[in-house]
Structures are given as structure tokens and as C-alpha cells.
Design a protein around this motif. Structure first.
Motif, PDB file in Angstrom:
ATOM      1  N   GLY A  12      42.028  -3.568 118.894  1.00 56.47           N
ATOM      2  CA  GLY A  12      41.373  -2.984 117.714  1.00 56.47           C
ATOM      3  C   GLY A  12      40.040  -3.657 117.428  1.00 56.47           C
ATOM      4  N   GLY A  13      39.175  -2.907 116.737  1.00 58.82           N
ATOM      5  CA  GLY A  13      37.818  -3.375 116.476  1.00 58.82           C
ATOM      6  C   GLY A  13      37.740  -4.693 115.728  1.00 58.82           C
ATOM      7  N   SER A  14      38.646  -4.932 114.771  1.00 57.23           N
ATOM      8  CA  SER A  14      38.524  -6.155 113.971  1.00 57.23           C
ATOM      9  C   SER A  14      38.759  -7.393 114.832  1.00 57.23           C
ATOM     10  N   TYR A  92      40.471  -8.856 108.616  1.00 60.93           N
ATOM     11  CA  TYR A  92      41.467  -7.838 108.278  1.00 60.93           C
ATOM     12  C   TYR A  92      42.370  -8.438 107.190  1.00 60.93           C
ATOM     13  N   HIS A 121      37.723  -4.858 107.304  1.00 61.73           N
ATOM     14  CA  HIS A 121      37.295  -4.108 108.488  1.00 61.73           C
ATOM     15  C   HIS A 121      37.436  -2.599 108.374  1.00 61.73           C
ATOM     16  N   GLY A 122      38.332  -2.118 107.549  1.00 62.25           N
ATOM     17  CA  GLY A 122      38.431  -0.653 107.452  1.00 62.25           C
ATOM     18  C   GLY A 122      39.795  -0.214 106.958  1.00 62.25           C
ATOM     19  N   VAL A 151      32.197  -4.713 106.606  1.00 59.14           N
ATOM     20  CA  VAL A 151      31.385  -4.451 107.800  1.00 59.14           C
ATOM     21  C   VAL A 151      30.412  -3.279 107.631  1.00 59.14           C
ATOM     22  N   ASN A 206      42.225   3.624 119.600  1.00 62.59           N
ATOM     23  CA  ASN A 206      43.656   3.285 119.622  1.00 62.59           C
ATOM     24  C   ASN A 206      44.539   4.537 119.472  1.00 62.59           C
ATOM     25  N   ARG A 208      45.086   6.681 117.313  1.00 65.70           N
ATOM     26  CA  ARG A 208      45.832   6.970 116.086  1.00 65.70           C
ATOM     27  C   ARG A 208      45.293   8.264 115.495  1.00 65.70           C
ATOM     28  N   TYR A 281      37.837   9.066 109.697  1.00 66.67           N
ATOM     29  CA  TYR A 281      37.134   7.994 108.978  1.00 66.67           C
ATOM     30  C   TYR A 281      36.863   6.862 109.948  1.00 66.67           C
ATOM     31  N   GLU A 282      35.747   6.201 109.742  1.00 64.95           N
ATOM     32  CA  GLU A 282      35.392   5.040 110.565  1.00 64.95           C
ATOM     33  C   GLU A 282      34.583   4.125 109.654  1.00 64.95           C
ATOM     34  N   PHE A 284      32.989   1.567 110.383  1.00 64.65           N
ATOM     35  CA  PHE A 284      31.774   1.187 111.102  1.00 64.65           C
ATOM     36  C   PHE A 284      31.664   1.963 112.419  1.00 64.65           C
ATOM     37  N   GLY A 285      32.667   1.797 113.303  1.00 60.28           N
ATOM     38  CA  GLY A 285      32.618   2.473 114.610  1.00 60.28           C
ATOM     39  C   GLY A 285      32.031   1.558 115.674  1.00 60.28           C
TER      40      GLY A 285
HETATM   41  O1  GMT Z   1      40.957   1.781 113.742  1.00 59.80           O
HETATM   42  C1  GMT Z   1      40.463   0.995 114.526  1.00 59.80           C
HETATM   43  O2  GMT Z   1      39.568   1.290 115.308  1.00 59.80           O
HETATM   44  C2  GMT Z   1      40.929  -0.425 114.506  1.00 59.80           C
HETATM   45  C3  GMT Z   1      40.389  -1.118 113.329  1.00 59.80           C
HETATM   46  C4  GMT Z   1      40.666  -2.582 113.361  1.00 59.80           C
HETATM   47  O3  GMT Z   1      40.539  -3.175 112.315  1.00 59.80           O
HETATM   48  O4  GMT Z   1      41.011  -3.202 114.346  1.00 59.80           O
HETATM   49  O5  GMT Z   1      38.980  -0.811 113.291  1.00 59.80           O
HETATM   50  C5  GMT Z   1      38.289  -0.917 112.069  1.00 59.80           C
HETATM   51  O6  GMT Z   1      37.461  -2.068 112.222  1.00 59.80           O
HETATM   52  C6  GMT Z   1      36.431  -1.957 113.215  1.00 59.80           C
HETATM   53  C7  GMT Z   1      35.715  -3.290 113.309  1.00 59.80           C
HETATM   54  O7  GMT Z   1      35.123  -3.659 112.113  1.00 59.80           O
HETATM   55  C8  GMT Z   1      35.497  -0.801 112.845  1.00 59.80           C
HETATM   56  O8  GMT Z   1      34.470  -0.690 113.812  1.00 59.80           O
HETATM   57  C9  GMT Z   1      36.308   0.498 112.803  1.00 59.80           C
HETATM   58  O9  GMT Z   1      35.458   1.526 112.360  1.00 59.80           O
HETATM   59  C10 GMT Z   1      37.470   0.346 111.809  1.00 59.80           C
HETATM   60  N1  GMT Z   1      38.339   1.533 111.904  1.00 59.80           N
HETATM   61  C11 GMT Z   1      38.460   2.421 110.904  1.00 59.80           C
HETATM   62  O10 GMT Z   1      37.862   2.318 109.848  1.00 59.80           O
HETATM   63  C12 GMT Z   1      39.361   3.565 111.173  1.00 59.80           C
END
Ligand code: GMT
Length: 372
Positions: A12-14, A92, A121-122, A151, A206, A208, A281-282, A284-285
Motif C-alpha cells: 500500500g501507498g502509505s 496511517y 494517508h487516506g 499527504v 490493491n 479494492r 477516491y484517492e 493523493f495517488g
Molecule cells: O488505497 C491505497 O492505495 C493504499 C493506501 C495506503 O495507505 O496504503 O493509500 C493511501 O495512501 C497513499 C499514500 O499516501 C495515497 O497515495 C493513496 O491515494 C491513498 N489511498 C486512498 O486514498 C484510497
């Protein structure tokens, strides 16, 4: 400085962001201690200033739910006391921010002050965190953090919308190491994936529901009617079996490849002509930013923090959520003319440079200096 970083070790991104941050700080001579339940996926090789502490949760017949958060807090106390840690940076909110609060309380009783930075993170805010199962604890531990960061500006707004907290939130955008991703595609890989020079589309996530991976497939199918192309789907998660099933039934095995979880994104992204991120939703992405650093234009949805990194019509395009027609037309527009494609590629890279590691990591260092 001696810094402890707590994060999820997975794809995951975080976790990716936290690991890359730790590695960058170690390069700048800080001592970084990662505390997680598994070696973080992007933490490979040996580095003199990087240490990894694994949280183990012993089983016990009474525990239907082994108390990870308790084990994590105990490990944090141990690492902080034994390695002269000056600062705890947790990524997170769930359950890291509340475990950090517990740690801080324990250390205070021992006469030691440890500042805590929590980075949101999101989904810790927008999906899981706001659920009433967790929200009182998330709310409390955000307030109790010494510094709270998000972020993106959008995530900051979402946090205030979903939680009635007073704490100020500082925005530090995610970053990418542009030099690592800006590579020439490996020709042998390219030949294998697109033997007849087909265009290559990539999506990574991921899998989801929030990622809407089926939209990626539909956009691809529309485009493929007009331009011979291949689709690489990278990652794994709950929606993958259903999408893989669809692809098999529709006889798309040679057009759509499921690569599963991959560590070497810097070797895969340069193979792409276009990156697709049609999320609901994102915050950041991060994957979109990594694609741009690999000089790949992005088609995504105009949601969350994506408008903070994508310049519509220049580095790619943004469409409404679920608007397959619009996304595929825009994909066609970018890919049907070589000059247009090159122009989008160039702007994507230029935009990614604004979020280069060199520009963002000093912002975290400035925070650290302030709080310590
Ligand atoms: O949903 C994911 O992609 C995983 C998640 C995580 O926390 O591991 O990602 C979130 O954090 C990333 C890093 O800061 C962001 O780039 C993603 O946009 C964010 N995901 C969502 O908001 C759905």
C-alpha cells in the motif's frame, strides 16, 4: 537524528511512502528504526543507518484477536529506550497513532518526552477511520499527536469534514525519486509484452473496490477497438478474482496480463504508454506520481487529491468517476498521435519533478527539527 518510523509493511501507498522517506533520511545520515510486523517491501539491501524491528504478537488460547496494538506499543517503548530515539513518526492513523499515544504515556511516566508525528494517508480517514468502530480513538489520537500531517490538501479538508478536531494539520505532499523511475524501458520486457509494438496501458493498485479496476478493463476494451494495445494489471486484492474471471471468459488472456504484486515498479512503469487510475477516491495517488516520473501520462478521475498532482489536458486527463466513454476517448486522443503522446509524456515528467524527493524530504526534516 535517531528516528523511529511505524508503518504498514505491505504494498500500500502509505507503507511505500514511509519506507522511501526512511531510506532518504538515512541517506542524509539520520538513524532510522522501522517498527513493523514484517520487513517493509521497499526495504531491501543493507544500509548502515537503517534498522528494522519486527513486532511479534504471541498467540494465547484466550486471544481470539491477538492484541497487535499492545505489542506494537511495547516494541516502541523498547526501541525508543534502547536506541536513544528522539522522535516517533507514525504513518496511517489506525492503529499507529493510538499505539503511539500509549507509548508516549508510558515514557512520560519514566520521565522521557517523545514527540509524535502522525501522517494521515487516506483511507485511515476517509474509509476505515471515520467508521464508528474506530472514529473516537482516531479522533483522540490525532489531537494528541504533537504534529499531524496529511499527504494532500484534500485529505486535510476530508479530515476536518469527518472529525470534529481542533488540531492544525500540515500538508506535506507525497514524493517520488524521479531519477529512479525515469529510466528507458527494458527492451526485452517490452518485446515480450507488446511483440507487435502495441500500446501498453498499466494500472497498479490493491484491487479494492475504491480502485474501480473493472473501469480500467472497460476503458482498455474501448481503446483496443481503435488502437492495438495491451493491458498490464499490477497488484492484488479482493476484486482481482472477479476481474481475472471476466478476462478469461472473454478470451482476453493475451491482451490483459495480471502481474500480481511487484516490487520493481521502476522497471515496469517505463514500459507503459499510459497509466489508468479510475478510483472512487484517492487522497493523493502515489502510483500515478510514480508513473509520471517514468514519463507516462495518466488518465484518472477528478477526485480527492488527484487534481493536486495531475494537470488536466497537459500531464494526462481527469474524468468523472465511472465515465468510461470519456476516459477511453481521452486515452485515444493521447495515444493516436505520436507528437501529442510525446508532449503529454514530457509534461508528465516535468510535473513529477515538482514532487521530487529532494523537494519534499526537507519539509519533513524541518518538522522534525521544530518538534524536537
Ligand atoms: O488505497 C491505497 O492505495 C493504499 C493506501 C495506503 O495507505 O496504503 O493509500 C493511501 O495512501 C497513499 C499514500 O499516501 C495515497 O497515495 C493513496 O491515494 C491513498 N489511498 C486512498 O486514498 C484510497
Amino acid at each position: 537524528m535517531n528516528i523511529a518510523i511505524v508503518c504498514y509493511p505491505t504494498y500500500g501507498g502509505s507503507g511505500v511512502l514511509a519506507t522511501e522517506l526512511g531510506k532518504a533520511l538515512a541517506e542524509k545520515n539520520h538513524n532510522i528504526h522501522f517498527i513493523t510486523y514484517q520487513q517493509p517491501v521497499r526495504l531491501t539491501g543493507f544500509h548502515n543507518n537503517i534498522f528494522y524491528h519486527e513486532v511479534r504478537v504471541p498467540t494465547y488460547p484466550l486471544f481470539d484477536y491477538p492484541p497487535y496494538e499492545t505489542a506494537l506499543s511495547s516494541m516502541m517503548v523498547d526501541v525508543i529506550n534502547n536506541y536513544d530515539i528522539e522522535l516517533l513518526h507514525v504513518h496511517y492513523a489506525i492503529p499507529h497513532a493510538s499505539a503511539a499515544y500509549m507509548t508516549k504515556q508510558i515514557l512520560e511516566k519514566q520521565g522521557k518526552r517523545i514527540p509524535v508525528i502522525t501522517t494521515l494517508h487516506g483511507t485511515d480517514i476517509t474509509l476505515v477511520g471515520r467508521d464508528k468502530t474506530y472514529s473516537p480513538v482516531v479522533s483522540f489520537s490525532m489531537e494528541e499527536s504533537d504534529i499531524l500531517t496529511a499527504v494532500s490538501n484534500n485529505l486535510k479538508l476530508e479530515t476536518y469534514k469527518n472529525f470534529s478536531i481542533k488540531k492544525s494539520i500540515e500538508v506535506i505532499h507525497n514524493f517520488v525519486d524521479v531519477t529512479r523511475f525515469n529510466k528507458k524501458p527494458i527492451q526485452a520486457f517490452k518485446k515480450m509484452i507488446a511483440p507487435n509494438d502495441e500500446k501498453v496501458l498499466i494500472h497498479a493498485s490493491n484491487f479494492r473496490r475504491v480502485k474501480r479496476v473493472m473501469d480500467v478493463v472497460e476503458v482498455f476494451l474501448q481503446l483496443n477497438k481503435k488502437i492495438p494495445s495491451k493491458l498490464l494489471l499490477i497488484g492484488d486484492g479482493p476484486d482481482r478474482p472477479q476481474i481475472e474471471d471476466f478476462s478469461r471468459k472473454a478470451n482476453l488472456n493475451s491482451e490483459i496480463k495480471f502481474l500480481g504484486k511487484q516490487e520493481q515498479m521502476e522497471d515496469l512503469l517505463p514500459l507503459a504508454d499510459l497509466f489508468i487510475l479510475p478510483s472512487e477516491y484517492e487522497s493523493f495517488g502515489l502510483t500515478a506520481l510514480e508513473a509520471m516520473a517514468a514519463e507516462v501520462p495518466v488518465i484518472c478521475t477528478n477526485t480527492g487529491g488527484l487534481p493536486e498532482i495531475i494537470v488536466d489536458g497537459l500531464t494526462g486527463y481527469m474524468s468523472n468517476i465511472g465515465d468510461i466513454e470519456d476516459m477511453s476517448e481521452k486515452a485515444f486522443h493521447i495515444l493516436s498521435c505520436e507528437d501529442t503522446h510525446m508532449r503529454f509524456r514530457k509534461h508528465a515528467l516535468e510535473q513529477a519533478k515538482k514532487f521530487d524527493i529532494q523537494n519534499i524530504v526537507p519539509q519533513y526534516e524541518a518538522l522534525y527539527a521544530r518538534v524536537v
